[in-house]
Design an enzyme around this catalytic site. Structure first.
Site, PDB file in Angstrom:
ATOM      1  N   GLU A  68       0.824  -1.221   0.000  1.00 44.89           N
ATOM      2  CA  GLU A  68       0.000   0.000   0.000  1.00 44.89           C
ATOM      3  C   GLU A  68       0.853   1.265   0.000  1.00 44.89           C
ATOM      4  O   GLU A  68       0.462   2.280  -0.578  1.00 44.89           O
ATOM      5  CB  GLU A  68      -0.941   0.004   1.211  1.00 44.89           C
ATOM      6  CG  GLU A  68      -2.055  -1.021   1.131  1.00 44.89           C
ATOM      7  CD  GLU A  68      -1.680  -2.371   1.703  1.00 44.89           C
ATOM      8  OE1 GLU A  68      -2.550  -3.268   1.757  1.00 44.89           O
ATOM      9  OE2 GLU A  68      -0.500  -2.541   2.111  1.00 44.89           O
ATOM     10  N   PHE A 130     -12.533  -7.648  13.107  1.00 44.47           N
ATOM     11  CA  PHE A 130     -11.341  -8.025  12.331  1.00 44.47           C
ATOM     12  C   PHE A 130     -11.001  -6.956  11.294  1.00 44.47           C
ATOM     13  O   PHE A 130     -11.840  -6.533  10.514  1.00 44.47           O
ATOM     14  CB  PHE A 130     -11.592  -9.373  11.651  1.00 44.47           C
ATOM     15  CG  PHE A 130     -10.448  -9.835  10.797  1.00 44.47           C
ATOM     16  CD1 PHE A 130      -9.237 -10.204  11.374  1.00 44.47           C
ATOM     17  CD2 PHE A 130     -10.573  -9.894   9.418  1.00 44.47           C
ATOM     18  CE1 PHE A 130      -8.181 -10.634  10.589  1.00 44.47           C
ATOM     19  CE2 PHE A 130      -9.514 -10.316   8.619  1.00 44.47           C
ATOM     20  CZ  PHE A 130      -8.309 -10.685   9.214  1.00 44.47           C
ATOM     21  N   GLN A 131      -9.747  -6.498  11.307  1.00 48.46           N
ATOM     22  CA  GLN A 131      -9.208  -5.494  10.398  1.00 48.46           C
ATOM     23  C   GLN A 131      -9.978  -4.166  10.477  1.00 48.46           C
ATOM     24  O   GLN A 131     -10.096  -3.453   9.481  1.00 48.46           O
ATOM     25  CB  GLN A 131      -9.163  -6.013   8.962  1.00 48.46           C
ATOM     26  CG  GLN A 131      -8.119  -7.116   8.779  1.00 48.46           C
ATOM     27  CD  GLN A 131      -7.785  -7.398   7.327  1.00 48.46           C
ATOM     28  OE1 GLN A 131      -8.614  -7.209   6.436  1.00 48.46           O
ATOM     29  NE2 GLN A 131      -6.575  -7.866   7.076  1.00 48.46           N
ATOM     30  N   LYS A 180     -17.945  -1.273   4.221  1.00 49.26           N
ATOM     31  CA  LYS A 180     -18.201  -2.277   3.197  1.00 49.26           C
ATOM     32  C   LYS A 180     -19.666  -2.315   2.785  1.00 49.26           C
ATOM     33  O   LYS A 180     -19.987  -2.483   1.594  1.00 49.26           O
ATOM     34  CB  LYS A 180     -17.748  -3.648   3.711  1.00 49.26           C
ATOM     35  CG  LYS A 180     -17.804  -4.751   2.665  1.00 49.26           C
ATOM     36  CD  LYS A 180     -17.195  -6.034   3.209  1.00 49.26           C
ATOM     37  CE  LYS A 180     -17.180  -7.124   2.144  1.00 49.26           C
ATOM     38  NZ  LYS A 180     -16.542  -8.372   2.664  1.00 49.26           N
ATOM     39  N   MET A 494      23.821  10.021   4.472  1.00 51.12           N
ATOM     40  CA  MET A 494      23.528  11.286   5.140  1.00 51.12           C
ATOM     41  C   MET A 494      23.663  11.151   6.652  1.00 51.12           C
ATOM     42  O   MET A 494      24.131  12.082   7.327  1.00 51.12           O
ATOM     43  CB  MET A 494      22.124  11.772   4.769  1.00 51.12           C
ATOM     44  CG  MET A 494      21.839  13.194   5.227  1.00 51.12           C
ATOM     45  SD  MET A 494      22.966  14.436   4.529  1.00 51.12           S
ATOM     46  CE  MET A 494      22.223  14.711   2.913  1.00 51.12           C
TER      47      MET A 494
END
Length: 591
Positions: A68, A130-131, A180, A494
């Protein structure tokens, strides 16, 4: 106030008016109506209805990234390089939280994105299902605005509002979180004829006229100034104002320095351009900031890497600050001439009001040109050892400054800013405010998809390249012809530089010797891999890469001990500039 954008299709032009369709179908129709030609995303359970709708829509293009974070960085690179609003899509929970770094990256650099996340069904919100994750709550500080869609009937309006908010005023990311069940719900598709956002003044640009009195004051200040200086930032590019900026420079003959985010707004070969200012800026640009008596900042927010210690920044200057965000004016540097508005519109009005002829600044200009000649950006060349600066110069020369260059974050980012000769706006895509490692390569994918006819070069360190290397799969699968340059110094360069110059080398956790063979890694994904360890090899493999029609990764094995100069150490003022390593260019401290 109701405001209908001219570029948005009229309701009659949007197909399917009055049909009963799902929320997922409404989402896709509205994205197409907004001119979206590509969505970057990764599926999951909470967005499956959306992906089902995509499958049945041949007009819809989706690029499946491998993470993602790769999706949102690709959308970001698409947006920065095209000027359009980028779009990405992720599922609930971990899918949404994996977007947070990319949202913060876009927010810090004012990049227009519409970020769409799925969530669990409405009746499960707040139950720790869930999630499930409160992505709206998590991202409120790093978005311009967030939506949680409760009703499918609101979805079309919300999509239109999101694109308006993302792409007007001070641009930025908008989050739309859709449960959803809302994507599955059915309702009549009605294209919103107008949108009304109470309190959002930038919905109608005509309602925000430029303050003509302030413009007259600024013109008077320029006329009475002996040492004026322009500081152009990323806001000029975001406003598509580079053309009017150049017109203003030509009319006034005021020298100009451009921030990292403003590179390309003024061609690098322009006779009045002094280079980039700040921590790794040029001597000429930093001296101009120290000595100027009038500083005109356009679309710049006075980032600490530009100003360094504030009491040493433009100490003798009257400051005019032109910015679209009133909150930025006076936040760090007091401005006696504040002008709020879109950079392009302000410059257009200034150009129309400027007197002819304008006072000559020949003496001031020549003093800065002399400093530019005496203290150029430089490094010690070698015929045997491959220097990173040489690689950037070679890429710049062979592309004639016309490529779109994306970078990751670190030494290679600064070398690209210093040694690539940018000639056009939107030709540098880099993470400025947040400094996000892993940004460079996926943003190049988005830039290439948005600009299929241009050469796109992704300049990466060996550290940042490993943070999103999995996106090589996209280049192979879709034959995206990005040229991927890995500036491989086997260390976190760096961090090493700061330890050596600021922290006396007290820490040493910077060794990247366990990194993969980048050529084999590229080949494992089906991408051509090349390597160079000397200047002659670099020329040969780069020439081969440019001739190759598909993606190519080039592992440039460079000197491990090279540092970025000039440098103003953290906590110091612009006067405390280090021009080069001891024994080479010596140190110079101004008064």
């Amino acid at each position: 106030m109701s405001y209908l954008r001219e570029k948005t299709p009229a309701p009659a032009a949007v197909p399917g008016q009055g049909e009963r369709v799902t929320g997922s179908e409404i989402l896709l129709r509205m994205l197409l109506a907004e001119g979206v030609d590509c969505v970057f995303g990764y599926p999951g359970g909470a967005v499956l209805y959306i992906y089902d709708a995509m499958h049945g829509n041949p007009a819809f293009r989706h690029v499946l990234t491998r993470h993602e974070q790769g999706a949102i960085h690709a959308a970001d690179g698409y947006a920065r390089s095209t000027g359009k609003t980028g779009v990405c899509l992720a599922t609930s929970g971990p899918g949404a939280t994996n977007l947070i770094t990319g949202i913060a990256t876009a927010h810090m650099d004012s990049v227009p994105l519409v970020v769409i996340t799925g969530n669990v069904a409405s009746n499960l919100i707040g139950t720790d299902s869930f999630q499930e994750a409160d992505i709206v709550g998590m991202t409120q500080p790093i978005t311009k605005h967030s939506y949680f869609v409760r009703r499918v009937e609101d979805l079309a309006r919300i999509i239109r509002e999101a694109f308006l908010l993302a792409g007007t005023g001070r641009k930025g990311p908008i989050l739309i979180d859709i449960p959803k069940d809302v994507t599955a719900a059915v309702t009549e598709f009605v294209y919103p004829e107008s949108i009304d956002i109470p309190g959002y003044e930038w919905a109608n640009p005509e309602a925000n006229p430029v303050d003509e009195t302030k413009l007259d004051e600024l013109i008077d200040a320029i006329a009475s100034s002996a040492k004026p200086l322009l500081l152009a930032g990323g806001g000029v590019i975001q406003a598509d104002g580079s053309g009017v900026l150049l017109e203003f420079i030509e009319k006034t003959r005021i020298p100009v320095t451009t921030t990292l985010m403003g590179l390309g707004s003024v061609p690098a070969d322009h006779d009045l351009w002094l280079g980039m200012p700040g921590m790794h800026g040029t001597y000429a640009a930093n001296r101009a900031l120290i000595e100027c008596d009038l500083l005109i900042a356009v679309g710049a927010r006075f980032d600490d890497r530009v100003t360094m210690r504030l009491d040493g920044f433009a100490p003798h200057a009257r400051v005019a600050h032109l910015d679209i965000d009133a909150a930025e004016i006076g936040k760090l540097v007091p401005a006696s001439l504040p002008i709020v508005g879109d950079a392009r519109r302000i410059l257009e009005r200034l150009n129309a009001k400027l007197p002819k002829p304008f006072p000559d600044q020949a003496e001031w200009i020549e003093s800065l040109r002399k400093r530019r000649r005496e203290f150029p950006l430089r490094y010690a060349p070698s015929t045997e050892e491959l220097k990173p600066q040489y690689v950037i110069e070679m890429i710049s020369r062979t592309t004639d400054g016309n490529a779109i260059v994306t970078t990751d974050v670190g030494q290679h980012q600064m070398w690209a800013a210093q040694f690539y000769r940018f000639r056009h706006p939107r030709s540098l895509v880099t993470s400025g405010g947040l400094g996000t490692m892993g940004f460079g390569f996926p943003s190049a994918i988005g830039a290439q998809i948005g600009n299929p006819g241009k050469t796109v070069v992704s300049v990466n360190g060996d550290g940042g390249m490993q943070m999103c290397a999995q996106e090589l799969a996209i280049c192979a699968t879709h034959n995206i012809p990005v040229k991927i340059a890995v500036i491989n110094n086997r260390t976190l360069g760096m961090i090493k530089q700061w330890q050596e110059l600021i922290y006396d080398g007290r820490y040493s956790h910077i060794d990247l010797s366990g990194s993969p063979d980048f050529v084999k890694l590229a080949e494992a994904y089906g991408v051509k891999g090349l390597r160079a360890e000397t200047p002659s090899e670099a020329q040969r493999v780069w020439k081969e890469a440019l001739k190759t029609p598909g993606p190519v990764l080039i592992d440039f094995v460079v000197s491990k001990n090279e540092l970025v100069f000039p440098m103003v150490p953290q906590g110091k003022a612009l006067q405390d500039i280090i021009l080069g390593p001891e024994g080479s260019c010596d140190r110079w401290t101004g008064n």
